[in-house]
Design a protein around this motif. Structure first.
Motif, PDB file in Angstrom:
ATOM      1  N   UNK A 127      52.121  49.298  38.118  1.00  0.00           N
ATOM      2  CA  UNK A 127      52.471  48.704  39.321  1.00  0.00           C
ATOM      3  C   UNK A 127      51.424  48.405  40.486  1.00  0.00           C
ATOM      4  N   UNK A 128      50.290  49.439  40.471  1.00  0.00           N
ATOM      5  CA  UNK A 128      49.322  49.200  41.372  1.00  0.00           C
ATOM      6  C   UNK A 128      48.763  47.843  41.301  1.00  0.00           C
ATOM      7  N   UNK A 129      48.367  47.885  39.999  1.00  0.00           N
ATOM      8  CA  UNK A 129      47.521  46.401  39.442  1.00  0.00           C
ATOM      9  C   UNK A 129      48.351  45.170  39.794  1.00  0.00           C
ATOM     10  N   UNK A 130      49.843  45.268  39.570  1.00  0.00           N
ATOM     11  CA  UNK A 130      50.369  43.956  39.804  1.00  0.00           C
ATOM     12  C   UNK A 130      50.433  43.923  41.198  1.00  0.00           C
ATOM     13  N   UNK A 131      50.696  44.725  42.049  1.00  0.00           N
ATOM     14  CA  UNK A 131      50.873  44.694  43.513  1.00  0.00           C
ATOM     15  C   UNK A 131      49.560  44.002  44.034  1.00  0.00           C
ATOM     16  N   UNK A 132      48.526  44.568  43.487  1.00  0.00           N
ATOM     17  CA  UNK A 132      47.113  43.841  43.889  1.00  0.00           C
ATOM     18  C   UNK A 132      46.909  42.527  43.604  1.00  0.00           C
ATOM     19  N   UNK A 178      46.720  39.199  45.873  1.00  0.00           N
ATOM     20  CA  UNK A 178      45.416  38.160  45.819  1.00  0.00           C
ATOM     21  C   UNK A 178      45.843  36.803  45.563  1.00  0.00           C
ATOM     22  N   UNK A 179      46.913  36.622  44.732  1.00  0.00           N
ATOM     23  CA  UNK A 179      47.436  35.351  44.478  1.00  0.00           C
ATOM     24  C   UNK A 179      48.084  34.584  45.826  1.00  0.00           C
ATOM     25  N   UNK A 180      48.767  35.407  46.520  1.00  0.00           N
ATOM     26  CA  UNK A 180      49.447  35.085  47.943  1.00  0.00           C
ATOM     27  C   UNK A 180      48.304  34.396  48.717  1.00  0.00           C
ATOM     28  N   UNK A 181      47.045  35.340  48.921  1.00  0.00           N
ATOM     29  CA  UNK A 181      46.305  35.035  49.898  1.00  0.00           C
ATOM     30  C   UNK A 181      45.337  33.793  49.132  1.00  0.00           C
ATOM     31  N   UNK A 182      45.071  33.589  47.964  1.00  0.00           N
ATOM     32  CA  UNK A 182      44.197  32.801  47.350  1.00  0.00           C
ATOM     33  C   UNK A 182      44.901  32.177  46.071  1.00  0.00           C
ATOM     34  N   UNK A 183      46.069  31.322  46.235  1.00  0.00           N
ATOM     35  CA  UNK A 183      46.452  30.928  44.986  1.00  0.00           C
ATOM     36  C   UNK A 183      45.698  29.748  44.213  1.00  0.00           C
ATOM     37  N   UNK A 184      44.957  30.081  43.520  1.00  0.00           N
ATOM     38  CA  UNK A 184      44.302  29.269  42.537  1.00  0.00           C
ATOM     39  C   UNK A 184      44.247  29.756  40.944  1.00  0.00           C
ATOM     40  N   UNK A 187      43.362  33.486  40.348  1.00  0.00           N
ATOM     41  CA  UNK A 187      44.523  34.434  40.695  1.00  0.00           C
ATOM     42  C   UNK A 187      45.600  34.430  39.869  1.00  0.00           C
ATOM     43  N   UNK A 188      46.074  33.303  39.900  1.00  0.00           N
ATOM     44  CA  UNK A 188      47.220  33.185  38.899  1.00  0.00           C
ATOM     45  C   UNK A 188      47.041  33.678  37.482  1.00  0.00           C
ATOM     46  N   UNK A 189      45.943  33.542  36.667  1.00  0.00           N
ATOM     47  CA  UNK A 189      45.662  34.049  35.582  1.00  0.00           C
ATOM     48  C   UNK A 189      45.655  35.678  35.835  1.00  0.00           C
ATOM     49  N   UNK A 190      45.197  36.336  36.681  1.00  0.00           N
ATOM     50  CA  UNK A 190      45.101  37.445  37.107  1.00  0.00           C
ATOM     51  C   UNK A 190      46.428  38.028  37.121  1.00  0.00           C
ATOM     52  N   UNK A 191      47.201  37.390  37.957  1.00  0.00           N
ATOM     53  CA  UNK A 191      48.701  37.974  38.160  1.00  0.00           C
ATOM     54  C   UNK A 191      49.493  37.833  36.856  1.00  0.00           C
ATOM     55  N   UNK A 192      49.242  36.745  36.028  1.00  0.00           N
ATOM     56  CA  UNK A 192      50.125  36.834  34.809  1.00  0.00           C
ATOM     57  C   UNK A 192      49.622  37.866  33.836  1.00  0.00           C
ATOM     58  N   UNK A 193      48.388  38.322  33.693  1.00  0.00           N
ATOM     59  CA  UNK A 193      48.055  39.527  33.185  1.00  0.00           C
ATOM     60  C   UNK A 193      48.550  40.645  33.622  1.00  0.00           C
ATOM     61  N   UNK A 194      48.432  40.885  34.707  1.00  0.00           N
ATOM     62  CA  UNK A 194      48.938  41.975  35.503  1.00  0.00           C
ATOM     63  C   UNK A 194      50.433  42.282  35.364  1.00  0.00           C
TER      64      UNK A 194
END
Length: 469
Positions: A84-89, A93-99, A102-109
């Motif tokens: 949960x913490x990793x996914x929230x972070x 990050x993606x909302x602040x910097x949608x590139x 951050x999209x890859x990091x969100x998918x992995x989380x």
């Protein structure tokens, strides 16, 4: 052989070898023990240690009783989703910097940690088979443990990737095929039972009969799905002549029609993974190339939901099923087909209702209620012909009052029919069948229509990817 016994034998075969060591005595596993085992599996960075720990997990799973295996699935569901913490972070990050980064990091989380558990189990020799067997047991538990759907969803999505069309191997199965595979064909046939070796030989070792199956490299000689084909001079209206022992085979070069009369899914653990559409189209394409005299590619299919639907229609106060038909249906017994007058009356009543059921009866998602119709129409086939008294077996009479259907695959129209069905719910049907369906005037359902809850059919067809009976 009971399914649980088959799964245990499979796990024993996978884990009882030199690599994985001797089988240990069964023991109870606490949540702490299980969590430690999974965490150790996830922490192994080297390939050798990862395989060793995956084997240890499979050994432990094999030694558990039914309650223990349920405990494993519930632990995977509750404790090994996304962090949960990793996914929230990652989401912030993606909302602040949608590139892209951050999209890859969100998918992995967002990926559940149990996905990596399954990947590592798959590294073991026989691990794919073990995971398929485990999903069999998971599916059995979903009704009583709906919290496990997330685990099933993860496994199903992984299997969709691992068992996509690019990995499937088409084989023709004949009398020279290994006895191990032939025995499995006998066991897995679920539409028209194969009664021993002589019966099997009449389906695969005569010139006008063929059998094809899909296999996967990781499952060895375990078929995923197979289809039985009869080469005939016309479109058949009954299954009896197809399965008859006393018949004269025809020369394949004289056949004009390829009849797909039985399609069986073999692996319950792969339920919901689509193989049938690919299999039919590939076999039809290959047969057309081999036998240019073939002009028609049709099925001879069961209608497993028809009798149940008809009972529900009769129970509705506003049903358009008239009183004579109600009386006729209430009088169905073992010998009704042998009475010419009753059989004639039944044909006049049932044929329009069957056509209406196949074309108009829809589920809550707007799809045909009948699972076999949903499968073939969704594949782009056309509803070609409805056949009365086509299956006189106990199951055929019990689930469909003997009705069977021909779906026709016109290769040039398959894609067009599929798109019309998928996008607009349009059912491709021959004009004669459409006319039959239009002759039935069923009153719209009202909120006050109380339909008694009926038990499921005694048996259902294994002819679809959705239905496994």
């Amino acid at each position: 052989m009971p399914q649980t016994s088959v799964i245990n034998d499979l796990l024993n075969a996978i884990t009882d070898n030199r690599l994985f060591g001797e089988r240990r005595k069964p023991k109870r596993m606490s949540r702490k023990d299980l969590t430690g085992l999974i965490d150790a599996l996830l922490s192994g960075l080297g390939e050798a240690s990862s395989i060793e720990r995956a084997a240890e997990f499979l050994r432990a799973y094999r030694d558990l009783d039914s309650a223990g295996r349920t405990f494993v699935f519930r632990t995977l569901a509750a404790d090994y989703g996304p962090e949960p913490d990793r996914l929230s972070e990652a989401a912030r990050d993606y909302v602040e910097r949608p590139d892209a980064r951050t999209a890859t990091a969100l998918r992995e989380a967002a990926e559940p940690r149990r996905i990596e558990v399954f990947r590592r189990l798959n590294q073991v020799t026989g691990g794919t088979q073990a995971l398929v067997a485990m999903r069999c047991e998971l599916l059995e538990r979903l009704a009583n443990h709906p919290d496990l759907w997330t685990v099933d969803d993860d496994l199903r999505r992984m299997f969709e990737e691992w068992f996509n069309r690019g990995f499937l191997l088409l084989r023709e199965i004949d009398w020279q095929t290994s006895a191990a595979i032939l025995e499995k064909i006998i066991r897995y046939e679920a539409v028209h039972a194969i009664r021993g070796w002589d019966d099997l030989r009449l389906r695969i070792d005569v010139p006008d009969r063929r059998l094809f199956g899909f296999f996967h490299p990781r499952l060895g000689d375990e078929p995923l799905i197979f289809v039985e084909v009869a080469l005939t001079a016309d479109i058949p209206g009954a299954i009896g002549p197809i399965l008859a022992h006393e018949r004269r085979p025809i020369d394949p070069s004289q056949a004009t029609t390829a009849v797909f009369y039985s399609i069986s899914n073999c692996q319950e653990g792969l339920r919901g993974i689509s193989f049938g559409a690919f299999l039919i189209k590939q076999v039809a394409t290959d047969l057309a190339a081999e036998l240019p005299n073939l002009k028609s590619f049709v099925t001879l299919s069961p209608v497993p939901g028809f009798a149940r639907w008809l009972r529900e229609e009769v129970a509705r106060p506003t049903s358009a099923v008239d009183e004579p038909t109600r009386t006729l249906l209430s009088g169905f017994d073992v010998g009704w087909l042998e009475d010419p007058a009753r059989a004639k009356a039944a044909e006049a009543a049932l044929m329009p209702l069957a056509a209406h059921y196949l074309i108009e009866a829809k589920d809550e998602r707007g799809r045909p209620v009948d699972p076999v119709a949903r499968f073939h129409l969704g594949n782009g086939a056309r509803l070609e012909q409805v056949n009365f008294a086509a299956d006189r077996s106990e199951r055929g009479l019990g689930t469909a009052h003997g009705v069977m259907v021909n779906y026709r695959y016109v290769l040039a129209d398959v894609e067009k029919n599929h798109e019309a069905f998928a996008n607009d719910g349009k059912v491709a049907a021959a004009s004669a069948v459409a006319r039959l369906a239009r002759s039935v005037k069923v009153a719209p359902r009202e909120a006050s229509d109380a339909v008694p809850q009926l038990p499921p059919p005694a048996a259902s067809s294994r002819e679809t990817d959705d239905v496994s009976a």
